[in-house]
Write a protein that holds these residues in place. Structure first.
Motif, PDB file in Angstrom:
ATOM      1  N   PRO A 323       0.797  -1.228   0.000  1.00  0.00           N
ATOM      2  CA  PRO A 323       0.000   0.000   0.000  1.00  0.00           C
ATOM      3  C   PRO A 323       0.832   1.282   0.000  1.00  0.00           C
ATOM      4  CG  PRO A 323       0.099  -0.883   2.219  1.00  0.00           C
ATOM      5  CD  PRO A 323       0.882  -1.838   1.343  1.00  0.00           C
ATOM      6  N   THR A 324       2.145   1.179   0.016  1.00  0.00           N
ATOM      7  CA  THR A 324       2.975   2.365   0.237  1.00  0.00           C
ATOM      8  C   THR A 324       3.068   3.277  -0.988  1.00  0.00           C
ATOM      9  OG1 THR A 324       4.977   1.125  -0.382  1.00  0.00           O
ATOM     10  CG2 THR A 324       4.382   1.173   1.948  1.00  0.00           C
ATOM     11  N   GLY A 325       2.804   2.766  -2.182  1.00  0.00           N
ATOM     12  CA  GLY A 325       2.966   3.587  -3.378  1.00  0.00           C
ATOM     13  C   GLY A 325       1.751   4.407  -3.750  1.00  0.00           C
ATOM     14  N   PHE A 326       0.594   4.163  -3.124  1.00  0.00           N
ATOM     15  CA  PHE A 326      -0.635   4.864  -3.479  1.00  0.00           C
ATOM     16  C   PHE A 326      -0.518   6.348  -3.126  1.00  0.00           C
ATOM     17  CE2 PHE A 326      -5.241   5.765  -2.256  1.00  0.00           C
ATOM     18  CZ  PHE A 326      -5.630   6.004  -3.560  1.00  0.00           C
ATOM     19  N   GLN A 327      -0.945   7.216  -4.048  1.00  0.00           N
ATOM     20  CA  GLN A 327      -0.824   8.662  -3.866  1.00  0.00           C
ATOM     21  C   GLN A 327      -1.955   9.247  -3.022  1.00  0.00           C
ATOM     22  OE1 GLN A 327       1.740  10.848  -5.555  1.00  0.00           O
ATOM     23  NE2 GLN A 327       2.639   8.815  -5.333  1.00  0.00           N
ATOM     24  N   ASN A 328      -2.871   8.390  -2.531  1.00  0.00           N
ATOM     25  CA  ASN A 328      -4.030   8.848  -1.750  1.00  0.00           C
ATOM     26  C   ASN A 328      -4.898   9.801  -2.577  1.00  0.00           C
ATOM     27  OD1 ASN A 328      -2.942   7.388   0.365  1.00  0.00           O
ATOM     28  ND2 ASN A 328      -1.893   9.158   1.236  1.00  0.00           N
ATOM     29  N   ASP A 329      -5.022   9.466  -3.840  1.00  0.00           N
ATOM     30  CA  ASP A 329      -5.784  10.285  -4.778  1.00  0.00           C
ATOM     31  C   ASP A 329      -6.546   9.337  -5.699  1.00  0.00           C
ATOM     32  OD1 ASP A 329      -6.688  11.897  -6.889  1.00  0.00           O
ATOM     33  OD2 ASP A 329      -4.966  13.240  -6.745  1.00  0.00           O
ATOM     34  N   MET A 330      -7.874   9.411  -5.664  1.00  0.00           N
ATOM     35  CA  MET A 330      -8.694   8.500  -6.450  1.00  0.00           C
ATOM     36  C   MET A 330      -8.482   8.659  -7.956  1.00  0.00           C
ATOM     37  SD  MET A 330     -10.585   6.497  -4.535  1.00  0.00           S
ATOM     38  CE  MET A 330     -11.963   6.071  -5.584  1.00  0.00           C
ATOM     39  N   SER A 331      -7.968   9.806  -8.374  1.00  0.00           N
ATOM     40  CA  SER A 331      -7.751  10.021  -9.801  1.00  0.00           C
ATOM     41  C   SER A 331      -6.400   9.500 -10.257  1.00  0.00           C
ATOM     42  CB  SER A 331      -7.865  11.516 -10.133  1.00  0.00           C
ATOM     43  OG  SER A 331      -6.815  12.250  -9.519  1.00  0.00           O
ATOM     44  N   ILE A 332      -5.569   9.067  -9.300  1.00  0.00           N
ATOM     45  CA  ILE A 332      -4.247   8.541  -9.659  1.00  0.00           C
ATOM     46  C   ILE A 332      -4.173   7.093  -9.186  1.00  0.00           C
ATOM     47  CG2 ILE A 332      -1.751   8.857  -9.483  1.00  0.00           C
ATOM     48  CD1 ILE A 332      -2.242  11.753  -8.757  1.00  0.00           C
ATOM     49  N   VAL A 333      -4.721   6.195  -9.979  1.00  0.00           N
ATOM     50  CA  VAL A 333      -4.719   4.766  -9.687  1.00  0.00           C
ATOM     51  C   VAL A 333      -4.082   4.075 -10.876  1.00  0.00           C
ATOM     52  CG1 VAL A 333      -6.134   2.749  -9.153  1.00  0.00           C
ATOM     53  CG2 VAL A 333      -6.773   4.980  -8.247  1.00  0.00           C
ATOM     54  N   ARG A 334      -2.856   3.615 -10.698  1.00  0.00           N
ATOM     55  CA  ARG A 334      -2.066   3.168 -11.840  1.00  0.00           C
ATOM     56  C   ARG A 334      -1.659   1.709 -11.784  1.00  0.00           C
ATOM     57  NH1 ARG A 334       1.829   8.479 -11.276  1.00  0.00           N
ATOM     58  NH2 ARG A 334       0.435   9.977 -12.285  1.00  0.00           N
ATOM     59  N   THR A 335      -1.804   1.079 -10.640  1.00  0.00           N
ATOM     60  CA  THR A 335      -1.308  -0.283 -10.497  1.00  0.00           C
ATOM     61  C   THR A 335      -2.308  -1.145  -9.750  1.00  0.00           C
ATOM     62  OG1 THR A 335      -0.236   0.067  -8.341  1.00  0.00           O
ATOM     63  CG2 THR A 335       1.053   0.632 -10.320  1.00  0.00           C
ATOM     64  N   ARG A 336      -2.057  -2.432  -9.784  1.00  0.00           N
ATOM     65  CA  ARG A 336      -2.849  -3.387  -9.013  1.00  0.00           C
ATOM     66  C   ARG A 336      -2.831  -3.021  -7.539  1.00  0.00           C
ATOM     67  NH1 ARG A 336      -0.737  -6.929  -5.724  1.00  0.00           N
ATOM     68  NH2 ARG A 336      -1.828  -8.877  -5.160  1.00  0.00           N
ATOM     69  N   ASP A 337      -1.664  -2.692  -6.992  1.00  0.00           N
ATOM     70  CA  ASP A 337      -1.558  -2.341  -5.578  1.00  0.00           C
ATOM     71  C   ASP A 337      -2.368  -1.094  -5.244  1.00  0.00           C
ATOM     72  OD1 ASP A 337       0.072  -4.413  -4.589  1.00  0.00           O
ATOM     73  OD2 ASP A 337       1.868  -3.461  -5.369  1.00  0.00           O
ATOM     74  N   ASP A 338      -2.415  -0.135  -6.179  1.00  0.00           N
ATOM     75  CA  ASP A 338      -3.212   1.069  -5.943  1.00  0.00           C
ATOM     76  C   ASP A 338      -4.684   0.713  -5.774  1.00  0.00           C
ATOM     77  OD1 ASP A 338      -1.010   2.702  -6.086  1.00  0.00           O
ATOM     78  OD2 ASP A 338      -1.435   3.480  -8.086  1.00  0.00           O
ATOM     79  N   VAL A 339      -5.206  -0.146  -6.645  1.00  0.00           N
ATOM     80  CA  VAL A 339      -6.621  -0.521  -6.576  1.00  0.00           C
ATOM     81  C   VAL A 339      -6.912  -1.243  -5.258  1.00  0.00           C
ATOM     82  CG1 VAL A 339      -8.473  -1.864  -7.621  1.00  0.00           C
ATOM     83  CG2 VAL A 339      -6.854  -0.637  -9.077  1.00  0.00           C
ATOM     84  N   LEU A 340      -6.064  -2.212  -4.915  1.00  0.00           N
ATOM     85  CA  LEU A 340      -6.282  -2.942  -3.666  1.00  0.00           C
ATOM     86  C   LEU A 340      -6.201  -2.004  -2.466  1.00  0.00           C
ATOM     87  CD1 LEU A 340      -4.227  -6.203  -4.371  1.00  0.00           C
ATOM     88  CD2 LEU A 340      -6.702  -5.889  -4.512  1.00  0.00           C
ATOM     89  N   THR A 341      -5.305  -1.025  -2.509  1.00  0.00           N
ATOM     90  CA  THR A 341      -5.175  -0.076  -1.401  1.00  0.00           C
ATOM     91  C   THR A 341      -6.411   0.811  -1.290  1.00  0.00           C
ATOM     92  OG1 THR A 341      -2.761  -0.055  -1.704  1.00  0.00           O
ATOM     93  CG2 THR A 341      -3.717   1.712  -0.387  1.00  0.00           C
ATOM     94  N   VAL A 342      -6.947   1.251  -2.435  1.00  0.00           N
ATOM     95  CA  VAL A 342      -8.200   2.012  -2.412  1.00  0.00           C
ATOM     96  C   VAL A 342      -9.304   1.188  -1.755  1.00  0.00           C
ATOM     97  CG1 VAL A 342     -10.038   2.983  -3.833  1.00  0.00           C
ATOM     98  CG2 VAL A 342      -7.660   3.471  -4.397  1.00  0.00           C
ATOM     99  N   LEU A 343      -9.403  -0.084  -2.128  1.00  0.00           N
ATOM    100  CA  LEU A 343     -10.443  -0.953  -1.564  1.00  0.00           C
ATOM    101  C   LEU A 343     -10.254  -1.142  -0.064  1.00  0.00           C
ATOM    102  CD1 LEU A 343     -10.667  -3.627  -4.400  1.00  0.00           C
ATOM    103  CD2 LEU A 343     -12.396  -1.935  -3.799  1.00  0.00           C
ATOM    104  N   ILE A 344      -9.016  -1.141   0.411  1.00  0.00           N
ATOM    105  CA  ILE A 344      -8.766  -1.223   1.857  1.00  0.00           C
ATOM    106  C   ILE A 344      -9.273   0.036   2.543  1.00  0.00           C
ATOM    107  CG2 ILE A 344      -6.958  -1.251   3.624  1.00  0.00           C
ATOM    108  CD1 ILE A 344      -5.303  -2.986   1.626  1.00  0.00           C
ATOM    109  N   HIS A 345      -8.943   1.193   1.998  1.00  0.00           N
ATOM    110  CA  HIS A 345      -9.385   2.452   2.613  1.00  0.00           C
ATOM    111  C   HIS A 345     -10.903   2.593   2.578  1.00  0.00           C
ATOM    112  CE1 HIS A 345      -5.481   4.078   3.490  1.00  0.00           C
ATOM    113  NE2 HIS A 345      -5.084   4.011   2.234  1.00  0.00           N
ATOM    114  N   LEU A 346     -11.536   2.027   1.549  1.00  0.00           N
ATOM    115  CA  LEU A 346     -12.992   2.104   1.448  1.00  0.00           C
ATOM    116  C   LEU A 346     -13.697   1.043   2.287  1.00  0.00           C
ATOM    117  CD1 LEU A 346     -13.406   2.747  -2.391  1.00  0.00           C
ATOM    118  CD2 LEU A 346     -13.659   4.400  -0.541  1.00  0.00           C
TER     119      LEU A 346
END
Length: 525
Positions: A323-346
């Motif tokens: 989860p460390t690479g996610f920019q904490n911005d829903m408009s910047i989702v570029r990788t598999r890890d970003d999507v999974l991290t968004v789902l964790i926060h949601l």
């Protein structure tokens, strides 16, 4: 009583009139940070996990315009040494950012409106303070603090509402973040604020690898730190509610437990628990959000095999995540890890920080994931899930031929996604095939006495009048030898601790003919 300053304690008073689980220990944690370098806290958690309730509690405790002693004297915070020191001692500024994003204001007016309305109310509250025409909000606050020799507590609820509602508007994001930096990272910040507490769903936006407000201590679904116990309900709290209202605790566990938040191994969705109690019924109270509508698009894009990971988790498995690479911005989702991290926060996934793994926490969320799969038209998965009820019924009826055909169909459908190349994939296919059984059974993929990942053991839930199932799938053997192996491993003796009715189900897969055979043995005391 104002709109933004000194709102009083009516919000928390209404909460106390309702069924309230004591989370006032949060106040003691915040008290320790006041007037220190750690006095800026951003506590982010998924929707319906009590963010606004905590904000109203803090407002009631700190607000110097009211006497809130009666609201807190029977709560945990009253036992803390800091209780008297900070009770109703500060002017409190409260901003709910959704009050601005839901007005339909043009994006380019949002930040200006926040500054204008808050500055105007501050000057009405402190009419003796003289300001200049060009003074911005922070200058107004600084002049008030100097004139009256007092420091503010500022509470911002749903701080990231602008980030979520206006995702992709980089100019608005920059204006908003600059406003926050002007207030909370300037040279005069300590002269104005005793403490700042922000809530939201997403942590503070990153620029490159650093937080835009790096002086904030962040507590999130990924890194909750010492705030972990305040994120949801723990088992003891839910068990107490179940006993008080005559609810089935096991049902509440099945539907709403499963979140691992920091060092708290078992956390419940608090809103869903309370709604289940109010309605005297466990069901899904999780409504899909606009944010998740966006995430479904990323799932469909199948970053780096993301779709396969979602399927694996629906089957009860876990996936690695960074989860460390996610920019904490829903408009910047570029990788598999970003999507999974968004789902964790949601809140759609739970995060195990010890293993860097994520998984679907409970039946309520699993249902939403299945809905996402259906909307994304993953026909292969949908067909398997829909036939799952028929497979369970055939198993309970001892229909060996139908069970073999049902598992063979699941195998054929998922060979391209979850191939039979290892025992974990075997277990995943079986878990998908028996997905419907999760309504009445607790599924174990690694039963305590087992020696392989492919064994599936289904223990009936409380008040379910069905036998337990032990299901073993083998390669290039015969189904009878599978039954013998189950008996040798002494599964029946172990399962007997839960029920005296048992079905042993052995399925063999013949690689050469690509067919399945099945034997079922009934054991009863």
């Amino acid at each position: 009583m104002g709109i933004y300053i000194n709102l009083g304690n009516e919000g928390f008073r209404r909460i106390r009139r309702s069924e309230y689980i004591d989370k006032s220990g949060l106040i003691a944690v915040v008290n320790k940070t006041l007037f220190t370098e750690q006095s800026f806290s951003c506590v982010t958690r998924c929707r319906r996990f009590g963010k606004s309730m905590a904000a109203k509690m803090l407002c009631a405790y700190y607000d110097h315009s009211v006497d809130s002693r009666s609201l807190f004297e029977d709560l945990e915070i009253a036992k803390d040494p800091s209780f008297e020191e900070h009770l109703n001692k500060y002017p409190v500024i409260y901003l709910d950012i959704t009050n601005f994003t839901t007005r339909g204001l043009p994006h380019d007016e949002l930040v200006h409106t926040i500054q204008k309305e808050l500055s105007a109310e501050m000057l009405r509250t402190y009419p003796d303070v003289v300001v200049e025409p060009g003074d911005d909000l922070m200058t107004v606050l600084l002049k008030i603090a100097e004139r009256h020799n007092e420091r503010f507590i500022m509470i911002i609820d749903e701080w990231d509402a602008i980030c979520r509602e206006a995702a992709g508007d980089s100019q608005l994001m920059d204006r908003y973040v600059n406003l926050l930096r002007r207030m909370f990272k300037g040279s005069n910040t300590a002269q104005v604020f005793a403490g700042v507490y922000m809530t939201g769903i997403l942590p503070i936006k990153k620029y490159n690898t650093e937080s835009a407000l790096n002086n904030f201590i962040e507590y999130s679904m990924v890194t909750p730190g010492k705030m972990a116990s305040f994120f949801g309900f723990i088992k003891d709290e839910v068990n107490m509610l179940a006993e008080r209202y005559g609810m089935d605790f096991d049902e509440l566990v099945k539907w709403y437990d499963g979140y691992q938040i920091g060092k708290q191994p078992s956390m419940f969705n608090p809103n869903s628990v309370m709604r289940a109690i109010d309605n005297e019924m466990c069901k899904s109270y999780w409504a899909s959000t606009g944010a998740f509508e966006t995430v479904k698009d990323y799932i469909q894009m199948n970053f780096e095999g993301l779709r396969d990971d979602i399927i694996l988790m629906v089957a009860g498995g876990r996936c690695k995540v960074d989860p460390t690479g996610f920019q904490n911005d829903m408009s910047i989702v570029r990788t598999r890890d970003d999507v999974l991290t968004v789902l964790i926060h949601l809140g759609y996934l739970s995060y195990d920080w010890r293993r860097d793994e994520c998984y679907i926490p409970n039946r309520e969320v699993a249902g939403e994931m299945v809905n996402a799969i259906k909307e994304n038209k993953w026909k292969v998965i949908i067909d398997t899930l829909e036939r799952s009820e028929q497979l369970l019924q055939a198993t309970l009826e001892g229909d060996c031929e139908a069970v073999a055909k049902g598992i063979e169909a699941a195998h054929d459908e998922h060979t391209s996604i979850l191939s039979y190349n290892n025992e974990n994939s075997l277990a995943c296919v079986l878990s998908l095939a028996y997905y419907y059984a999760k309504n009445d059974y607790i599924m174990h993929r690694e039963f305590p006495t087992g020696k392989g990942f492919a064994d599936i053991v289904l223990i009936p839930r409380k008040n379910v009048d069905s036998p337990a199932l032990v299901i073993e799938l083998k390669y290039n053997q015969d189904a009878d030898s599978g039954i013998d192996q189950i008996l040798r491993r002494q599964y029946p003796a172990k399962v007997a601790e839960y029920t005296d009715r048992l079905l042993l189900v052995a399925v063999n897969y013949d690689k050469k003919t690509k067919t399945h055979t099945c034997e079922i043995l009934k054991i009863e005391d």
